[in-house]
Design an enzyme around this catalytic site. Sequence first.
Site, PDB file in Angstrom:
ATOM      1  N   CYS A  86       0.999  -1.156  -0.367  1.00 51.98           N
ATOM      2  CA  CYS A  86      -0.015   0.100  -0.178  1.00 51.98           C
ATOM      3  C   CYS A  86       1.033   1.201   0.000  1.00 51.98           C
ATOM      4  CB  CYS A  86      -1.006  -0.274   0.938  1.00 51.98           C
ATOM      5  SG  CYS A  86      -2.347   1.169   0.849  1.00 51.98           S
ATOM      6  N   HIS A 200      -3.110  -5.493   1.109  1.00 49.32           N
ATOM      7  CA  HIS A 200      -2.542  -6.152   2.163  1.00 49.32           C
ATOM      8  C   HIS A 200      -2.642  -7.338   2.265  1.00 49.32           C
ATOM      9  CE1 HIS A 200      -2.644  -2.376   3.858  1.00 49.32           C
ATOM     10  NE2 HIS A 200      -3.404  -1.923   3.023  1.00 49.32           N
ATOM     11  N   GLU A 202      -1.175  -9.049   4.907  1.00 53.38           N
ATOM     12  CA  GLU A 202      -0.996  -8.736   6.629  1.00 53.38           C
ATOM     13  C   GLU A 202      -2.005  -9.235   6.935  1.00 53.38           C
ATOM     14  OE1 GLU A 202      -0.909  -4.011   5.562  1.00 53.38           O
ATOM     15  OE2 GLU A 202      -0.507  -6.176   5.079  1.00 53.38           O
TER      16      GLU A 202
END
Length: 223
Positions: A86, A200, A202
Site C-alpha cells: 500500500c 494488504h 498482512e
Amino acid sequence: MKVSVLQFPGTNCEYDTQYAFEKLGADVEIVWHKDKNIPLDTDLLVIPGGFSYGDYLRSGAIARFANIMDSVQEYAANGGKILGICNGFQILLEAGLLPGAMKRNDSLHFISKYQTLKVINNDNTFLSLLKKDDVLNIPVAHHDGNYFIDNAGLKDLEENGQILLKYCEENGEAKNLNGSVSNIAGICNKEKNVFGLMPHPERAMEELLGCDDGVNMLKGFLQ
C-alpha cells in the site's frame, strides 16, 4: 529469517506486518525512518502501509527522502528482497525502485473492503507458493491506488512478467477497482527482488478475522 519493517511518521501497519511475519516464524525488527542503515542481517525489508507524513504533497513523496532510503536503495541494488504494501508500494514508486506512479482513485473516494485478486505471474519469490490464475481474497484500503504507467512501460511489464496481481471478480473475470491501468494491483522490478502491491496480505492471516489468503503470499519469502 530476519524481516526488517520500516516505520515512518504516519505508518499504521507496521505492527500488523510484524505480527504476520512472526506468525510465520520470522524474526522481525521495526526500523525507524531516521536510522541511516537497515540491519545487516536483513533477509527481507518490508515497507508497510499507512499514511507516511500524512500523505502531504503526494503519497510516499516525502518518505522517499527519509534518511533510511539511501540504505534501501543500496539494499535493492545488491539484490536484497523488498516488499512494499500500500503506502509502501507508493514509496517504492516515488523512489524509482518500481516503475509507474499512483493517482487518486477514479471515484475520488477511499476504498476499504475485501477484494478478489488474480495471480498473473508466480515465477517469483513472493508468489511462488501460489498458482497462476489463483483467485485470492485480500483487503484493500487506499485513496491513491490508481496505478498508472504509459503504454511503453505497460508493454515492458507484460513482456518481463512483472505484473503480479490484478483486481478481479470472484470468478476471476477482470474488474477495474480504482482506475488502475490494466487492473494492476501489484508488480515487481525486472530483477524480481522488489515487489509492490496495494492490497494488504498482512491483514488476511487468520480465518477468524475473515480470511487467511495472505498466508501463502507472505510465506513465499520464507522458503
